[in-house]
Design an enzyme around this catalytic site. Structure first.
Site, PDB file in Angstrom:
ATOM      1  CG  HIS A 107     -62.472  93.843 -77.330  1.00 33.17           C
ATOM      2  ND1 HIS A 107     -63.626  93.091 -77.423  1.00 33.17           N
ATOM      3  CD2 HIS A 107     -61.591  93.088 -76.627  1.00 33.17           C
ATOM      4  CE1 HIS A 107     -63.451  91.947 -76.781  1.00 33.17           C
ATOM      5  NE2 HIS A 107     -62.234  91.919 -76.299  1.00 33.17           N
ATOM      6  CG  PHE A 108     -61.125  92.047 -81.419  1.00 36.10           C
ATOM      7  CD1 PHE A 108     -59.914  92.075 -80.748  1.00 36.10           C
ATOM      8  CD2 PHE A 108     -62.121  91.206 -80.962  1.00 36.10           C
ATOM      9  CE1 PHE A 108     -59.694  91.244 -79.654  1.00 36.10           C
ATOM     10  CE2 PHE A 108     -61.906  90.384 -79.865  1.00 36.10           C
ATOM     11  CZ  PHE A 108     -60.697  90.401 -79.204  1.00 36.10           C
TER      12      PHE A 108
END
Length: 148
Positions: free
Chosen positions: A50-51
């Site tokens: 993420h991410f």
């Protein structure tokens, strides 16, 4: 004025790594407000996905950090230490996310009691990075004995 280090936090919250999201409580006035900290580091497990190319702390975890801060305020206000008590999340209103939280940020967690009726708490919460508001929400919770 009450302050809590991580050992005192662990006595009151059932959460453990990687889900303990409050590192320290700098200010706490029972039945009024709390100011706590969460240091956001790149080695948090959620940043792997993420991410990968732009690590951002998930909004749901910012809300969880605020909920844990609010739970600490309730525990200290009730003079409970969590042995047989738990704070259960009862509701969330007006959640807003304004800026991304990234590794290296220090999340300042603020909780203020808006209303308290019996074992039910309503708290206005805010998360800041420096002077910048990054998230806010009205949280409701209840303090109860843990189920056996």
């Amino acid at each position: 004025m009450v302050q809590l280090d991580v050992r005192e936090i662990l006595k009151r919250l059932p959460h453990r790594y990687p889900f303990l999201l409050v590192d320290r409580v700098e200010e706490l006035e029972p039945n009024r407000y709390l100011r706590g900290l969460k240091n956001v580091t790149i080695n948090e497990p959620y940043f792997q996905g993420h991410f990968p190319d732009f690590p951002v702390m998930p909004g749901v975890l910012i809300i969880e950090a605020l909920a844990q801060a609010a739970a600490l305020l309730a525990f200290v206000s009730e003079e409970k230490y969590g042995e047989n008590e738990a704070v259960y999340f009862a509701g969330i209103d007006k959640a807003r996310f304004r800026k991304p939280v990234v590794p290296g940020d220090q999340l300042i967690l603020l909780a203020e009691v808006s209303r308290r009726r019996g074992g039910m708490w309503q708290m206005q919460t805010m998360a800041r990075v420096g002077d910048t508001l990054v998230a806010s929400a009205m949280l409701m919770a209840t303090l109860r004995e843990r189920d056996a």
